[in-house]
Design a protein around this motif. Structure first.
Motif, short mmCIF file in Angstrom:
data_model
loop_
_atom_site.label_atom_id
_atom_site.label_comp_id
_atom_site.label_asym_id
_atom_site.label_seq_id
_atom_site.Cartn_x
_atom_site.Cartn_y
_atom_site.Cartn_z
N ALA A 42 0.83 -1.21 0.00
CA ALA A 42 0.00 0.00 0.00
C ALA A 42 0.86 1.26 0.00
CB ALA A 42 -0.93 0.00 1.21
N ARG A 43 1.96 1.24 0.74
CA ARG A 43 2.88 2.39 0.77
C ARG A 43 3.55 2.60 -0.59
NH1 ARG A 43 1.03 5.49 4.63
NH2 ARG A 43 1.15 4.54 6.71
N SER A 49 -7.08 -3.71 -5.42
CA SER A 49 -7.55 -5.03 -5.84
C SER A 49 -6.41 -6.03 -5.88
CB SER A 49 -8.21 -4.95 -7.23
OG SER A 49 -9.43 -4.26 -7.17
N THR A 50 -5.24 -5.59 -6.35
CA THR A 50 -4.06 -6.46 -6.36
C THR A 50 -3.66 -6.84 -4.95
OG1 THR A 50 -3.27 -5.41 -8.40
CG2 THR A 50 -1.66 -6.65 -7.12
N ILE A 51 -3.72 -5.86 -4.03
CA ILE A 51 -3.41 -6.14 -2.63
C ILE A 51 -4.40 -7.16 -2.07
CG2 ILE A 51 -3.25 -5.16 -0.31
CD1 ILE A 51 -2.35 -2.54 -1.58
N GLY A 52 -5.66 -7.02 -2.44
CA GLY A 52 -6.68 -7.97 -1.99
C GLY A 52 -6.38 -9.38 -2.50
N TYR A 53 -5.91 -9.49 -3.74
CA TYR A 53 -5.58 -10.80 -4.30
C TYR A 53 -4.42 -11.45 -3.54
CZ TYR A 53 -8.38 -9.09 -8.24
OH TYR A 53 -9.39 -8.58 -9.02
N PHE A 54 -3.58 -10.66 -2.91
CA PHE A 54 -2.47 -11.21 -2.14
C PHE A 54 -2.98 -12.04 -0.95
CE2 PHE A 54 0.73 -9.13 -4.54
CZ PHE A 54 1.95 -9.62 -4.12
N SER A 55 -4.26 -11.89 -0.60
CA SER A 55 -4.84 -12.72 0.46
C SER A 55 -4.80 -14.19 0.09
CB SER A 55 -6.28 -12.29 0.76
OG SER A 55 -6.33 -10.97 1.25
N TRP A 56 -4.80 -14.48 -1.22
CA TRP A 56 -4.77 -15.87 -1.66
C TRP A 56 -3.44 -16.54 -1.36
CZ3 TRP A 56 -7.36 -14.14 -6.82
CH2 TRP A 56 -8.75 -14.09 -6.64
N LEU A 250 -7.42 -4.66 6.93
CA LEU A 250 -7.37 -3.64 7.98
C LEU A 250 -6.21 -2.67 7.80
CD1 LEU A 250 -8.40 -5.37 11.34
CD2 LEU A 250 -9.65 -3.67 10.00
N ASN A 251 -5.03 -3.19 7.50
CA ASN A 251 -3.88 -2.28 7.36
C ASN A 251 -4.04 -1.32 6.17
OD1 ASN A 251 -2.83 -3.47 9.59
ND2 ASN A 251 -0.87 -4.04 8.68
#
Length: 415
Positions: A42-43, A49-56, A250-251
């Motif tokens: 994020a920084r 959306s790409t950051i969300g995909y990192f949840s996988w 959250l972060n």
């Protein structure tokens, strides 16, 4: 007074110290491929959306039942079945976490994703061994307190890798880079290595499976023959789903709301750790006195309310008091809920197939978090942050209603 002395004796026993330190080793890698990595991305202004995909990346935690029979069947070294697997995975984690710190998100995003998957795989494998070790080391009566102390160590590791670490990146006190943070975290895995080397191998009444086929088939068939097996598995999937989804971003949420790294490190993580430790302590005591089943009811309701509370920050903006209030409420509730839920999973596991059955249950428990969390970035884009947290709170309701049906399937240890 006898009951109080028993609690104190359990709390300060050698077994509980081992469980605490192994909990630390288990928790340290999690945020390095989760919240901390997402904050780094994020920084660097990577798309949400790409950051969300990192949840996988965390799907390894939900698929670990696929290779857990190997840990039940094989012993790698003479130090013991559980300890040998812990030692190997801890060494691999140290090396892979260090290497991840050498990468740059703007230049090596694909490589970072691949390394994060690898770290999650090693971490999930370590968890299989540690979860089995804890279940075999502790008696049924010690499960509630043992689960709390294991999560204590786990949460302290989260503070180190996600709170203190994030707070130090670019700070004026002791400024470090994101890469240096990962180098330090790799070194901190030595806690797990030393604990594994000096801890005793637990004694079990049943011998390990004689063949790999027996290790694969028997744990599944034994569990599925139990009354209400499929209902129990669905409950395990649903109980913490809403809480897990709300925590996935959250972060990045804190970053978008305008909180600094210092705010996130000090308030969201440090205050969060202290409040979660309070929750774990009281959670362990409540479980000790009223049992796991009743505790799940109380803590489940609090978890749902605390998830919805994050919407408050969308109205207040980057106010320290608001962040502290929400974080303390959420982490106390989550700490109590986690203590009861981990004890519940342990009570369901047959000691003859500890690694595989606990892996099955914990994999199902994390499946929703690790699969559906990949879509949380898209949910935020469609709903906005406030409605997103309200939806996550509503998702907790079905799991609570399922507790009514769980009553007839509870074991002697969950009463």
């Amino acid at each position: 007074m006898t009951e109080k002395r028993n609690i104190l004796k359990d709390l300060f026993s050698k077994q509980m110290l081992i469980v605490f330190l192994l909990g630390f080793a288990s928790g340290l890698p999690l945020l390095l491929t989760g919240g901390t990595l997402k904050t780094w991305l994020a920084r660097e202004h990577v798309d949400i959306s790409t950051i969300g995909y990192f949840s996988w990346v965390g799907m390894a935690y939900s698929l670990k039942f696929l290779w857990s029979p190997l840990l039940d069947r094989f012993t790698l070294f003479k130090i013991g079945r559980r300890r040998s697997w812990m030692l190997v995975t801890q060494a691999l984690l140290m090396a892979s976490i260090y290497y991840l710190g050498t990468l740059n998100p703007l230049q090596n995003l694909t490589t970072m994703a691949a390394m994060a998957v690898l770290i999650a795989f090693f971490s999930a494998t370590q968890d299989i061994a540690i979860d089995a070790y804890r279940r075999e080391l502790l008696s049924n009566e010690e499960l509630g307190l043992g689960s709390s102390l294991g999560i204590y160590g786990y949460r302290i590791a989260l503070l180190l890798s996600g709170g203190a670490g994030i707070g130090l990146v670019g700070s004026e006190i002791w400024p470090i880079t994101w890469g240096q943070l990962y180098y330090i975290m790799a070194g901190c895995m030595i806690v797990g290595v030393l604990t594994t080397l000096f801890a005793p191998e637990p004694k079990v009444d049943s011998p390990p499976p004689r063949t790999l086929m027996e290790a694969i088939v028997d744990p599944f068939s034994e569990f599925l023959r139990r009354p209400g097996a499929w209902f129990i598995l669905l409950f395990v999937f649903m109980f913490k789903l809403g809480d897990a989804l709300s925590g996935a971003l959250l972060n990045p949420f804190y970053v978008e709301m305008g909180f600094s790294n210092a705010d996130i490190g000090l308030i969201a993580k440090t205050f969060g750790l202290m409040s979660s430790l309070v929750g774990l302590f009281f959670g362990g005591l409540v479980i000790y006195y009223i049992g796991i089943y009743r505790s799940l009811w109380i803590f489940g309701v609090l978890q749902g309310l605390s998830t919805a509370a994050f919407a408050l920050l969308t109205h207040t903006g980057p106010q320290a008091w608001a962040l502290a209030t929400v974080v303390v409420f959420e982490d106390v509730s989550s700490g109590m809920g986690s203590a009861a839920f981990v004890a519940f999973l342990g009570a369901l596991s047959n000691k003859k197939y500890t690694a595989t059955q606990y892996a099955i249950l914990s994999s199902i428990a994390t499946l929703g978090r690790n699969f559906f969390s990949g879509f949380t970035g898209d949910m935020v884009k469609s709903l906005g942050w406030g409605p997103f947290f309200y939806v996550c709170a509503l998702i907790a309701i079905p799991g609570l209603f399922m507790l009514i049906g769980m009553r007839k399937y509870q074991t002697a240890e969950t009463v």
